[in-house]
Design a protein around this motif. Structure first.
Motif, PDB file in Angstrom:
ATOM      1  N   ASP A   1       7.571  21.556  93.830  1.00  0.00           N
ATOM      2  CA  ASP A   1       6.821  21.090  94.999  1.00  0.00           C
ATOM      3  C   ASP A   1       7.421  21.644  96.294  1.00  0.00           C
ATOM      4  N   LEU A   2       8.730  21.675  96.383  1.00  0.00           N
ATOM      5  CA  LEU A   2       9.381  22.243  97.572  1.00  0.00           C
ATOM      6  C   LEU A   2       9.111  23.741  97.685  1.00  0.00           C
TER       7      LEU A   2
ATOM      8  N   PRO B   1      10.948  14.739  86.827  1.00  0.00           N
ATOM      9  CA  PRO B   1      10.570  14.497  88.229  1.00  0.00           C
ATOM     10  C   PRO B   1      11.353  15.364  89.216  1.00  0.00           C
ATOM     11  N   PHE B   2      12.605  15.633  88.904  1.00  0.00           N
ATOM     12  CA  PHE B   2      13.416  16.458  89.803  1.00  0.00           C
ATOM     13  C   PHE B   2      12.987  17.922  89.728  1.00  0.00           C
TER      14      PHE B   2
ATOM     15  N   LEU C   1       8.907   9.697  88.401  1.00  0.00           N
ATOM     16  CA  LEU C   1      10.246   9.189  88.692  1.00  0.00           C
ATOM     17  C   LEU C   1      10.306   7.675  88.510  1.00  0.00           C
TER      18      LEU C   1
ATOM     19  N   THR D   1       9.769  18.143  91.633  1.00  0.00           N
ATOM     20  CA  THR D   1      10.067  18.110  93.062  1.00  0.00           C
ATOM     21  C   THR D   1      10.544  19.475  93.550  1.00  0.00           C
TER      22      THR D   1
ATOM     23  N   SER E   1       5.133  13.547  90.897  1.00  0.00           N
ATOM     24  CA  SER E   1       6.593  13.460  90.757  1.00  0.00           C
ATOM     25  C   SER E   1       7.086  12.055  91.096  1.00  0.00           C
ATOM     26  N   GLY E   2       6.458  11.407  92.066  1.00  0.00           N
ATOM     27  CA  GLY E   2       6.844  10.033  92.403  1.00  0.00           C
ATOM     28  C   GLY E   2       6.540   9.050  91.290  1.00  0.00           C
TER      29      GLY E   2
ATOM     30  N   MET F   1       3.140  15.907  94.652  1.00  0.00           N
ATOM     31  CA  MET F   1       3.946  14.869  95.301  1.00  0.00           C
ATOM     32  C   MET F   1       3.765  13.518  94.620  1.00  0.00           C
TER      33      MET F   1
ATOM     34  N   SER G   1       5.632  24.099  98.919  1.00  0.00           N
ATOM     35  CA  SER G   1       5.578  23.815 100.357  1.00  0.00           C
ATOM     36  C   SER G   1       6.064  25.012 101.158  1.00  0.00           C
TER      37      SER G   1
ATOM     38  N   LYS H   1      -0.873  20.287  96.303  1.00  0.00           N
ATOM     39  CA  LYS H   1       0.359  19.760  96.902  1.00  0.00           C
ATOM     40  C   LYS H   1       0.425  18.240  96.762  1.00  0.00           C
TER      41      LYS H   1
END
Length: 129
Positions: free
Chosen positions: A26-27, A19-20, A119, A23, A115-116, A112, A30, A108
């Motif tokens: 994902d960043l 998940p990290f 996690l 993320t 990953s949530g 998001m 973005s 995107k």
């Protein structure tokens, strides 16, 4: 493979780190959207109140704000009901939003949400191991 062996393996480490890592991807995505496609998104949403109010400063307030702006625009396009109700999004802009930009924002939102969910699943597995 027993449960104790699994939690000592590399597979468990990658499962918990996933998940990290997603993320971080994902960043980076973005960042890509805010630097390459933000102008096209602003042009596609030119009649929307959110873009009318914040359009001149979108992408110019720093890195963290750029990430938050992309998340907000993704929410406006992928889950438009609340944005339509409060008047941030123009229905004509939503209807005429370019499909290639919508596909980028869909990627995107999948990252998001994915990953949530990942996690939460990792947390539950560690907590109730």
């Amino acid at each position: 493979m027993t449960v104790e062996e699994f939690w000592k393996s590399w597979l468990a480490i990658w499962f918990l780190a996933g998940p990290f890592l997603l993320t971080a991807v994902d960043l980076a995505y973005s960042f890509y959207l805010s630097h390459r496609h933000l102008d096209a998104i602003k042009e596609a949403l030119k009649n929307s109140r959110y873009i009318y109010i914040w359009g001149t400063s979108l992408g110019k307030r720093g890195l963290i704000w750029s990430f938050l702006e992309i998340v907000k625009i993704t929410q406006m396009i992928m889950m438009p009901r609340s944005s339509l109700v409060i008047g941030e999004l123009d229905p004509v802009d939503l209807e005429n939003f370019p499909p290639h930009l919508k596909r980028l924002l869909k990627i995107k939102s999948v990252m998001m949400i994915g990953s949530g969910v990942w996690l939460v699943a990792a947390f539950v597995l560690v907590k109730f191991k």
